[in-house]
Design an enzyme around this catalytic site. Structure first.
Site, mmCIF file in Angstrom:
data_model
loop_
_atom_site.group_PDB
_atom_site.id
_atom_site.type_symbol
_atom_site.label_atom_id
_atom_site.label_comp_id
_atom_site.label_asym_id
_atom_site.label_seq_id
_atom_site.Cartn_x
_atom_site.Cartn_y
_atom_site.Cartn_z
ATOM 1 N N CYS A 117 0.809 -1.224 0.000
ATOM 2 C CA CYS A 117 0.000 0.000 0.000
ATOM 3 C C CYS A 117 0.841 1.273 0.000
ATOM 4 O O CYS A 117 0.323 2.355 -0.268
ATOM 5 C CB CYS A 117 -0.958 -0.010 1.195
ATOM 6 S SG CYS A 117 -2.123 -1.386 1.148
ATOM 7 N N HIS A 257 -2.671 7.040 2.416
ATOM 8 C CA HIS A 257 -3.221 5.734 2.062
ATOM 9 C C HIS A 257 -4.568 5.593 2.765
ATOM 10 O O HIS A 257 -4.771 6.090 3.876
ATOM 11 C CB HIS A 257 -2.270 4.618 2.495
ATOM 12 C CG HIS A 257 -2.883 3.264 2.413
ATOM 13 N ND1 HIS A 257 -3.480 2.798 1.270
ATOM 14 C CD2 HIS A 257 -3.025 2.281 3.343
ATOM 15 C CE1 HIS A 257 -3.957 1.585 1.486
ATOM 16 N NE2 HIS A 257 -3.695 1.246 2.739
ATOM 17 N N ASN A 287 -10.247 -0.319 0.058
ATOM 18 C CA ASN A 287 -8.788 -0.260 0.088
ATOM 19 C C ASN A 287 -8.263 -0.811 -1.234
ATOM 20 O O ASN A 287 -8.378 -2.000 -1.505
ATOM 21 C CB ASN A 287 -8.267 -1.093 1.274
ATOM 22 C CG ASN A 287 -6.753 -1.030 1.415
ATOM 23 O OD1 ASN A 287 -6.036 -0.665 0.485
ATOM 24 N ND2 ASN A 287 -6.263 -1.396 2.585
#
Length: 343
Positions: A117, A257, A287
């Protein structure tokens, strides 16, 4: 007298989401929960899923096309493609090479960066340094992309409710002033087991047993990762502001993020980030890993173009464990010899 490095900034942004939308109602029963619980605990309402036969490279190529168009360039102008993903098309070759072929960007050097990520910021660091160091290299596409859905166990509540598919890209190049400040990165490999896909690599190759055991699905220790996020964000903020000699009041936007909107808002509140300063883009996409941070940047630009001088605090964190931060100051493209501005 030392020559000052050429400022490198963002010239264009773009995103691409696959067409299939998966709502909380559609995944709640198999995950052993309710649609209401998912939204209350995560802030996610829906996510996107790739079509059969669609891969990360397909999403990434569309996102880069959009970013290149916004920058007023052509894919033939790209000198570099750095792609961040943890869901490549294949273990080899690099997914960036697949994207290069799809785009027809024949002049571009193409390769992958794997930092989960945090991937887009790691890839941006590589691209910024490359553009500053290589004579004649002008433009780089930096793209984060994930096709997580083939790696999700629908019965695993920890992952099924959170992850989605998508891509977001930026075109980087010389700017008149501002651009990226110092990009600081970090890693802690002792905690790599907290989120991973156990099988399919050289340590545990694919077998009938690994498929039957769902070892090709994402495994995540949610509580440990939430604790990591709560600890790392304040440190990232402090590092980036110290490097830029700024305070939080000097920042216009915080782009981070997006592990899930609920957790992000909770940690931001503890860090005293004003709600209007924080970009939250995960409600309708979930996500999307390496695409999350650049997608948040794209989401923020949809409100209107950034004015030159807009300061963006960028915060990345993810599996590995990995993390990073920087301050990006929005700036106009630099005039390059022989190239009209915006051409």
């Amino acid at each position: 007298m030392a020559t000052q490095p050429v400022p490198i900034g963002v010239l264009g942004t773009g995103a691409h989401l696959p067409p299939v939308v998966v709502t909380n109602e559609e995944i709640a029963a198999s995950a052993g929960t309710s649609a209401r619980w998912i939204e209350e605990r995560t802030g996610v309402r829906r996510r996107h899923r790739v079509l059969p036969g669609q891969a990360s490279s397909d999403l990434a190529a569309e996102a880069i096309r959009a970013a290149v168009a916004q920058a007023g360039l052509d894919v033939a102008d790209l000198d570099l493609i750095v792609l961040a993903t943890s869901t490549p098309d294949e273990l080899g070759p690099s997914t960036a090479c697949r994207v290069q072929a799809l785009l027809g960007a024949v002049q571009a050097v193409a390769f992958d960066v794997s930092a989960a990520c945090s991937g887009w910021l790691f890839a941006a660091r590589v691209a910024v340094d490359w553009l500053r160091a290589e004579t004649g290299v002008r433009y780089a596409a930096v793209v984060g992309v994930e096709a997580y859905s083939p790696f999700i166990d629908p019965s695993d509540r920890a992952t099924a409710v959170l992850f989605g598919d998508g891509a977001a890209a930026t075109v980087l190049g010389p700017v008149r002033d501002g651009g990226f400040g110092r990009i600081r990165l970090g890693s802690d490999g002792t905690r790599a087991d907290q989120v991973l896909i156990p099988a399919g690599g050289s340590r545990i190759p694919a077998t009938e047993q690994t498929v039957a055991g769902k070892d090709h699905r994402i495994r995540m220790q949610g509580r440990q990762l939430a604790s990591f996020v709560g600890d790392v964000i304040p440190r990232l903020i402090s590092m980036a502001l110290e490097d830029a000699d700024l305070t939080l009041s000097d920042i216009d936007l915080v782009v981070a993020h997006q592990p899930n909107p609920a957790l992000l808002r909770e940690v931001a509140q503890r860090c005293r980030i004003p709600p209007g300063q924080l970009v939250v883009a995960g409600r309708d996409v979930g996500n999307i890993g390496a695409a999350s941070m650049p997608f948040a940047l794209v989401h923020a630009t949809e409100r209107g173009p950034f004015a030159p001088g807009t300061r963006i605090l960028a915060l990345a964190f993810g599996a590995g464990l990995t993390w990073g931060s920087t301050v990006l100051t929005w700036a106009a493209p630099a005039d390059l010899p022989g190239i009209p501005p915006g051409a």
